[in-house]
Design a protein around this motif. Structure first.
Motif, PDB file in Angstrom:
ATOM      1  N   LYS A  59       0.825  -1.208   0.000  1.00 53.27           N
ATOM      2  CA  LYS A  59       0.000   0.000   0.000  1.00 53.27           C
ATOM      3  C   LYS A  59       0.859   1.257   0.000  1.00 53.27           C
ATOM      4  O   LYS A  59       0.602   2.219  -0.743  1.00 53.27           O
ATOM      5  CB  LYS A  59      -0.923  -0.009   1.223  1.00 53.27           C
ATOM      6  N   PHE A  60       1.895   1.273   0.824  1.00 49.68           N
ATOM      7  CA  PHE A  60       2.796   2.418   0.847  1.00 49.68           C
ATOM      8  C   PHE A  60       3.492   2.587  -0.504  1.00 49.68           C
ATOM      9  O   PHE A  60       3.680   3.710  -0.985  1.00 49.68           O
ATOM     10  CB  PHE A  60       3.834   2.252   1.953  1.00 49.68           C
ATOM     11  N   ALA A  61       3.873   1.463  -1.110  1.00 51.21           N
ATOM     12  CA  ALA A  61       4.535   1.546  -2.419  1.00 51.21           C
ATOM     13  C   ALA A  61       3.578   2.088  -3.480  1.00 51.21           C
ATOM     14  O   ALA A  61       3.967   2.899  -4.332  1.00 51.21           O
ATOM     15  CB  ALA A  61       5.046   0.166  -2.821  1.00 51.21           C
ATOM     16  N   GLU A  62       2.301   1.674  -3.439  1.00 51.58           N
ATOM     17  CA  GLU A  62       1.331   2.172  -4.417  1.00 51.58           C
ATOM     18  C   GLU A  62       1.070   3.668  -4.222  1.00 51.58           C
ATOM     19  O   GLU A  62       0.971   4.419  -5.199  1.00 51.58           O
ATOM     20  CB  GLU A  62       0.026   1.382  -4.296  1.00 51.58           C
ATOM     21  N   ASP A  63       0.933   4.103  -2.966  1.00 47.37           N
ATOM     22  CA  ASP A  63       0.725   5.537  -2.709  1.00 47.37           C
ATOM     23  C   ASP A  63       1.924   6.360  -3.164  1.00 47.37           C
ATOM     24  O   ASP A  63       1.770   7.435  -3.767  1.00 47.37           O
ATOM     25  CB  ASP A  63       0.461   5.764  -1.219  1.00 47.37           C
ATOM     26  N   ASP A  64       3.111   5.859  -2.874  1.00 44.08           N
ATOM     27  CA  ASP A  64       4.307   6.585  -3.302  1.00 44.08           C
ATOM     28  C   ASP A  64       4.403   6.639  -4.820  1.00 44.08           C
ATOM     29  O   ASP A  64       4.774   7.673  -5.405  1.00 44.08           O
ATOM     30  CB  ASP A  64       5.539   5.893  -2.718  1.00 44.08           C
ATOM     31  N   LEU A  65       4.042   5.537  -5.477  1.00 49.70           N
ATOM     32  CA  LEU A  65       4.087   5.515  -6.941  1.00 49.70           C
ATOM     33  C   LEU A  65       3.052   6.458  -7.544  1.00 49.70           C
ATOM     34  O   LEU A  65       3.328   7.157  -8.535  1.00 49.70           O
ATOM     35  CB  LEU A  65       3.864   4.087  -7.445  1.00 49.70           C
ATOM     36  N   ALA A  66       1.837   6.514  -6.944  1.00 55.66           N
ATOM     37  CA  ALA A  66       0.819   7.434  -7.450  1.00 55.66           C
ATOM     38  C   ALA A  66       1.254   8.888  -7.295  1.00 55.66           C
ATOM     39  O   ALA A  66       1.091   9.702  -8.209  1.00 55.66           O
ATOM     40  CB  ALA A  66      -0.502   7.190  -6.723  1.00 55.66           C
ATOM     41  N   SER A  67       1.802   9.228  -6.128  1.00 53.45           N
ATOM     42  CA  SER A  67       2.290  10.595  -5.923  1.00 53.45           C
ATOM     43  C   SER A  67       3.432  10.926  -6.871  1.00 53.45           C
ATOM     44  O   SER A  67       3.496  12.027  -7.440  1.00 53.45           O
ATOM     45  CB  SER A  67       2.745  10.764  -4.473  1.00 53.45           C
TER      46      SER A  67
END
Length: 271
Positions: free
Chosen positions: A156-164
Motif C-alpha cells: 500500500k505504501f509503495a502504491e501511494d508513493d508511486l501514485a504521488s
C-alpha cells in the motif's frame, strides 16, 4: 631520563592493552560467526531430515514430521518478512514484539512434537494428534496474518508513493512542454505595414487581372507604383570675391585705410 622511561613504559602498556582488547574482540566475533554457521548448518540438516521423513515415512511419525515442517516454514517466512519491513517502517515494532511471543509458543510446540517422535507409544501419540494439529493451525494462522498484513502495508505504501510520484512527473512533463499549451501566432512585423500607394496599385492590378481584360503597356505602367527618387543634394551658391569700391574719378586711385598716404603735405608747425 626517568620521565622518558616512564612515558615509554606507559606507551608500551597502552599498546599491549589495545592489542589484547582487539584480539579478544576478533576472537569473539569469529566465535559468534562460527556458532552462527554451525546453527545454520544444523538447522539445514534438521529441516532436510524432517522433509525426508515427511515424504518417506507413513503413519504417526510421518504426520508429526509434516506438522513440524509446516510450523517451521510459516514461522521462518513471517520472521523474514517482519525483519525486512521493520527496517523501513518503524510502526512494525509492535508486530515484531507480538511475533516474538508467538515464536515462543511455536518453539514449545516444536519441542513437544520432537519428543513425540521418539515416544514408543504410537497409540497415545495418535490420540493427541488432533489437539496438536489444532494448536499448530492457530499458530500458523496468526503467523500468516502478521506476514500478509506486513506485506499488504508495504504494498500500500509503495502504491501511494508511486501514485504521488506519477502525479509529480506528469506536472513536470506539462511544465516542460509549455510551448504546446500556449502557441501565439506570428504578430505583424515592421515589413507587414502596407503602403497606401502600393495597396492601391496592387488592388488595381488584382482587379484588372481578375476582370480578364488584357492591359496595355501604359496601363501596366500606371498600375505599378513609381519608384521613389532619392532627394536631390542642396545647390550651393557660388561665392563672390570681395572687390574694392571703385572711385568716382577714374584717374584717382582708391586707397585702403591701412595703406600709408604718400604725397600729402604735413601741416607746418606754428612754432
Amino acid at each position: 631520563m626517568e620521565v622518558a622511561i616512564l612515558i615509554l613504559a606507559l606507551l608500551f602498556v597502552a599498546f599491549v592493552s589495545l592489542g589484547v582488547y582487539a584480539s579478544v574482540k576478533a576472537v569473539g566475533a569469529a566465535k559468534r560467526r562460527v556458532d552462527r554457521t554451525i546453527s545454520q548448518a544444523r538447522r539445514t540438516v534438521e529441516e532436510t531430515t524432517l522433509r525426508a521423513r515427511s515424504i518417506g515415512q507413513t503413519g504417526v511419525a510421518g504426520e508429526l514430521a509434516q506438522l513440524r515442517v509446516k510450523l517451521r516454514t510459516s514461522i521462518r517466512a513471517t520472521h523474514e518478512a517482519l525483519q525486512a519491513g521493520v527496517a523501513e517502517d518503524a510502526s512494525l515494532s509492535e508486530s515484531v514484539a507480538l511475533f516474538q511471543r508467538l515464536s515462543a509458543h511455536a518453539r514449545e510446540l516444536d519441542d513437544e512434537l520432537r519428543q513425540l517422535e521418539r515416544d514408543p507409544d504410537r497409540a497415545r501419540v495418535a490420540e493427541r494428534l488432533p489437539e496438536l494439529r489444532e494448536r499448530l493451525e492457530r499458530i500458523t494462522h496468526s503467523a500468516d496474518s502478521l506476514r500478509w498484513a506486513a506485506r499488504d502495508r508495504a504494498r500500500k505504501f509503495a502504491e501511494d508513493d508511486l501514485a504521488s510520484l506519477s502525479e509529480q512527473i506528469d506536472m513536470e512533463s506539462g511544465a516542460l512542454r509549455h510551448w504546446s499549451t500556449v502557441d501565439p501566432g506570428p504578430g505583424p512585423g515592421p515589413d507587414s505595414v502596407a503602403d497606401p500607394a502600393s495597396g492601391a496599385g496592387g488592388a488595381g492590378a488584382v482587379g484588372s487581372a481578375g476582370s480578364g481584360v488584357p492591359q496595355t503597356g501604359a496601363q501596366r505602367g500606371a498600375a505599378m507604383p513609381a519608384p521613389e527618387s532619392a532627394p536631390a543634394p542642396p545647390v550651393q551658391e557660388p561665392t563672390q570675391a570681395i572687390e574694392p569700391p571703385k572711385p568716382a574719378d577714374p584717374g584717382q586711385r582708391f586707397a585702403y585705410p591701412w595703406q600709408k598716404r604718400t604725397g600729402q603735405a604735413r601741416p607746418e608747425a606754428t612754432s
